[in-house]
Design a protein around this motif. Structure first.
Motif, PDB file in Angstrom:
ATOM      1  N   LYS A 104      47.354  52.683  39.038  1.00 32.78           N
ATOM      2  CA  LYS A 104      46.089  52.936  39.723  1.00 32.78           C
ATOM      3  C   LYS A 104      45.093  51.856  39.319  1.00 32.78           C
ATOM      4  CE  LYS A 104      46.626  57.962  40.061  1.00 32.78           C
ATOM      5  NZ  LYS A 104      46.069  59.283  39.675  1.00 32.78           N
ATOM      6  N   VAL A 105      44.439  51.313  40.292  1.00 33.33           N
ATOM      7  CA  VAL A 105      43.455  50.263  40.036  1.00 33.33           C
ATOM      8  C   VAL A 105      42.122  50.916  39.689  1.00 33.33           C
ATOM      9  CG1 VAL A 105      42.235  48.292  41.006  1.00 33.33           C
ATOM     10  CG2 VAL A 105      44.622  48.699  41.617  1.00 33.33           C
ATOM     11  N   LEU A 106      41.598  50.582  38.515  1.00 33.22           N
ATOM     12  CA  LEU A 106      40.297  51.124  38.083  1.00 33.22           C
ATOM     13  C   LEU A 106      39.145  50.224  38.491  1.00 33.22           C
ATOM     14  CD1 LEU A 106      41.155  52.434  34.505  1.00 33.22           C
ATOM     15  CD2 LEU A 106      41.501  53.529  36.725  1.00 33.22           C
ATOM     16  N   GLY A 107      39.431  48.985  38.850  1.00 37.36           N
ATOM     17  CA  GLY A 107      38.364  48.086  39.280  1.00 37.36           C
ATOM     18  C   GLY A 107      38.905  46.723  39.647  1.00 37.36           C
ATOM     19  N   LEU A 108      38.272  46.079  40.605  1.00 28.77           N
ATOM     20  CA  LEU A 108      38.652  44.752  41.058  1.00 28.77           C
ATOM     21  C   LEU A 108      37.665  43.718  40.528  1.00 28.77           C
ATOM     22  CD1 LEU A 108      39.402  45.590  44.810  1.00 28.77           C
ATOM     23  CD2 LEU A 108      41.061  45.462  42.931  1.00 28.77           C
ATOM     24  N   TYR A 109      38.181  42.549  40.163  1.00 32.65           N
ATOM     25  CA  TYR A 109      37.266  41.515  39.652  1.00 32.65           C
ATOM     26  C   TYR A 109      36.593  40.735  40.782  1.00 32.65           C
ATOM     27  CZ  TYR A 109      41.356  38.408  40.153  1.00 32.65           C
ATOM     28  OH  TYR A 109      42.439  37.710  40.618  1.00 32.65           O
ATOM     29  N   ASN A 110      36.930  41.061  42.037  1.00 33.38           N
ATOM     30  CA  ASN A 110      36.152  40.483  43.142  1.00 33.38           C
ATOM     31  C   ASN A 110      34.978  41.378  43.519  1.00 33.38           C
ATOM     32  OD1 ASN A 110      37.437  42.572  44.403  1.00 33.38           O
ATOM     33  ND2 ASN A 110      38.589  41.295  45.857  1.00 33.38           N
ATOM     34  N   ALA A 111      34.758  42.421  42.705  1.00 34.40           N
ATOM     35  CA  ALA A 111      33.573  43.281  42.839  1.00 34.40           C
ATOM     36  C   ALA A 111      33.026  43.507  41.436  1.00 34.40           C
ATOM     37  CB  ALA A 111      33.935  44.596  43.513  1.00 34.40           C
TER      38      ALA A 111
END
Length: 280
Positions: A104-111
């Motif tokens: 599960k992705v907890l956060g993107l580094y493009n945001a």
């Protein structure tokens, strides 16, 4: 026409010197990269970019931590402006170790958001995988609190909490210690010490580079390898000439006038002759 070739050992030394210079330039060029530019900010600003630049030493490093709570077991992986898991663009992921190792992705580094203080940086990744039944099914968000610790270059990632009992604005909170976000210490060197250090460095460069040039390029041996050897052998004579010109009188020397001493005894007066008083 006769062409003179350099000695074989000199040519080999020159090639080795060129290779060493190229290696140094390659290493310096690699260190000058700016990997934090891969992070895309919500709103581009110089202040946040400056905060992100502090985290440059932490880029291209994979941080992970495992947690267990009852039957649940998770592994969290984190990277600064890099892919932490299998999902492209995921800066922080959660891997379920009890199931099928679903990610599960907890956060993107493009945001990304970057907030900095005197000795800390708060890195926020947003637009992660949506909650199934919590937080109004909003996208997950991860907050990594990076604190100053001069004794640790890159500490261990720690899970602080998962706030998912809210209606909105839920988040995962992590901690990480690093010396990268520590403020620069004030210099304890005085101006005179700095000047002496700079002078010593310049002198060392002069001697080393001059020695290598004389030995490898010119082919000098012995004392002739010393840079500007002829000049330094004449420094003493030049200094003496300068001292003679400034401090000593010029022109032909004249004898100083002599002084006659004064006699302590009274001079004898000549006898008076009174012959002219006698009768003829």
């Amino acid at each position: 026409m006769k062409v003179s070739m350099p000695p074989p050992h000199t040519a080999t030394s020159v090639r080795l010197l060129v290779l060493a210079v190229q290696l140094v330039l390659l290493v310096c060029g690699g260190q000058a990269s700016d990997n934090t530019k891969r992070c895309k900010l919500f709103s581009e600003s110089l202040a946040e970019r400056k905060v992100l630049s502090l985290l440059e030493p932490l880029t291209n490093k994979n941080f992970s931590v495992e947690t267990k709570s009852g039957k649940e077991s998770y592994t969290y992986q984190f990277q600064v402006c890099g892919d932490a898991g299998k999902t492209v663009g995921a800066g922080l992921v959660q891997i379920d170790q009890t199931g099928k190792e679903s990610e599960k992705v907890l956060g993107l580094y493009n945001a990304t958001q970057a907030i900095g203080g005197s000795d800390w940086v708060m890195l926020i990744y947003s637009n992660g995988t949506r909650y199934d039944g919590h937080c109004s099914k909003e996208m997950r968000k991860a907050i990594v609190m990076i604190s100053c610790n001069r004794g640790v270059e890159m500490g261990k990632l720690e899970v602080v909490l998962e706030e998912r009992e809210r209606e909105r604005d839920c988040f995962y909170l992590f901690e990480l210690d690093s010396s990268a976000v520590c403020p620069a210490l004030p210099s304890q060197l005085s101006a005179g010490s700095i000047i002496l250090i700079i002078g010593f460095v310049l002198l060392s460069l002069y001697l080393i580079c001059g020695f290598l040039y004389q030995r490898l390029i010119v082919g000098a041996k012995g004392l002739q390898q010393f840079p500007n050897y002829v000049f330094w052998t004449q420094v003493g004579n030049l200094a003496a000439d300068g001292c003679n010109f400034v401090c000593r009188t010029q022109g032909p020397e004249e004898e100083p006038p002599t002084y006659r001493g004064v006699s302590t005894e009274p001079e004898e007066e000549p006898e008076e002759r009174d012959d002219h008083l006698l009768p003829m």
